[in-house]
Design an enzyme around this catalytic site. Sequence first.
Site, PDB file in Angstrom:
ATOM      1  N   GLU A 218      -3.655   2.092  -7.546  1.00 15.07           N
ATOM      2  CA  GLU A 218      -4.043   3.157  -6.626  1.00 15.07           C
ATOM      3  C   GLU A 218      -3.147   4.371  -6.853  1.00 15.07           C
ATOM      4  OE1 GLU A 218      -6.375   1.946  -3.024  1.00 15.07           O
ATOM      5  OE2 GLU A 218      -4.289   1.786  -2.449  1.00 15.07           O
TER       6      GLU A 218
ATOM      7  N   HIS B 198       0.862  -1.198   0.000  1.00 14.55           N
ATOM      8  CA  HIS B 198       0.000   0.000   0.000  1.00 14.55           C
ATOM      9  C   HIS B 198       0.895   1.243   0.000  1.00 14.55           C
ATOM     10  CE1 HIS B 198      -2.776   3.089   1.349  1.00 14.55           C
ATOM     11  NE2 HIS B 198      -3.744   2.305   0.906  1.00 14.55           N
TER      12      HIS B 198
END
Length: 248
Positions: A156, A86
């Site tokens: 993302e 992430h």
Amino acid sequence: MNPSTIATARKLFMDVRERMKTRSSTVEVVVAPPFPYIAALSSLSPSKRIALGAQHAFPEASGAHTGEVSIAMLKSIGVSHVIVGHSERRAAGQTDTSVQEITAAVLKQKMHAIVCVGETKRDAQGSYFTTVETQLRTALTGLPKSQLKYLAIAYEPVWAIGTGNTATPADAQEMKLFIQKVIADLFGRRAVNIVRILYGGSVKRGNAEALLTEGTVDGFLVGGASLRASEFADIIATARTYARTHTA
Ligand code: PGA
């Protein structure tokens, strides 16, 4: 680091579970809470209507690694998915190589890895494609083709996370196709049909449909909107509707 207490996490989880009503055969729903909540939430979804994920894991199987959590530990409490790389972990120092090690270790345990990639900013020259390609090529180095069924890539863009600025459906689709090109290059054309490509970054009930239909992404990694049960449930319902018409 949300929600801030186990009581709030339980309530949110049960609320989402109620709103989903049934398990779906076409849409997989995974909740990836902070480590201390996972075991309690896992016991609230014995039928796996909602699968459990972790936000991070340590790649070593055992040993003196104070403060780390192994993939086998997670598996033993019912976790089936691990988010890897992430952008907030990358910002805290995680390297592409570490992302590769964790991804390989997760897949080896026959657990699902959701590998996050994405550029911090977009420029007119399109160098964000190079950024994403480098992240992907390193993260996916050496993975056996037989394990690709456990892999999902979450595109993302960092500028879209928690900002309210979402990539346009056209941007999401363009990057999905680019990611598929890299995957085909690494593993062959057939791999493209196996690896799912998700989008994350300010996904909400208002943009989910366009991102699925025009953006053609296979699913979402939802942050802020997942902290509101009704909004998260609406996103799930949109995915179910889309999956029904898409597979019909
Ligand atoms: P967001 O977060 O949906 O709030 O932008 C996404 C994420 O944390 O990956």
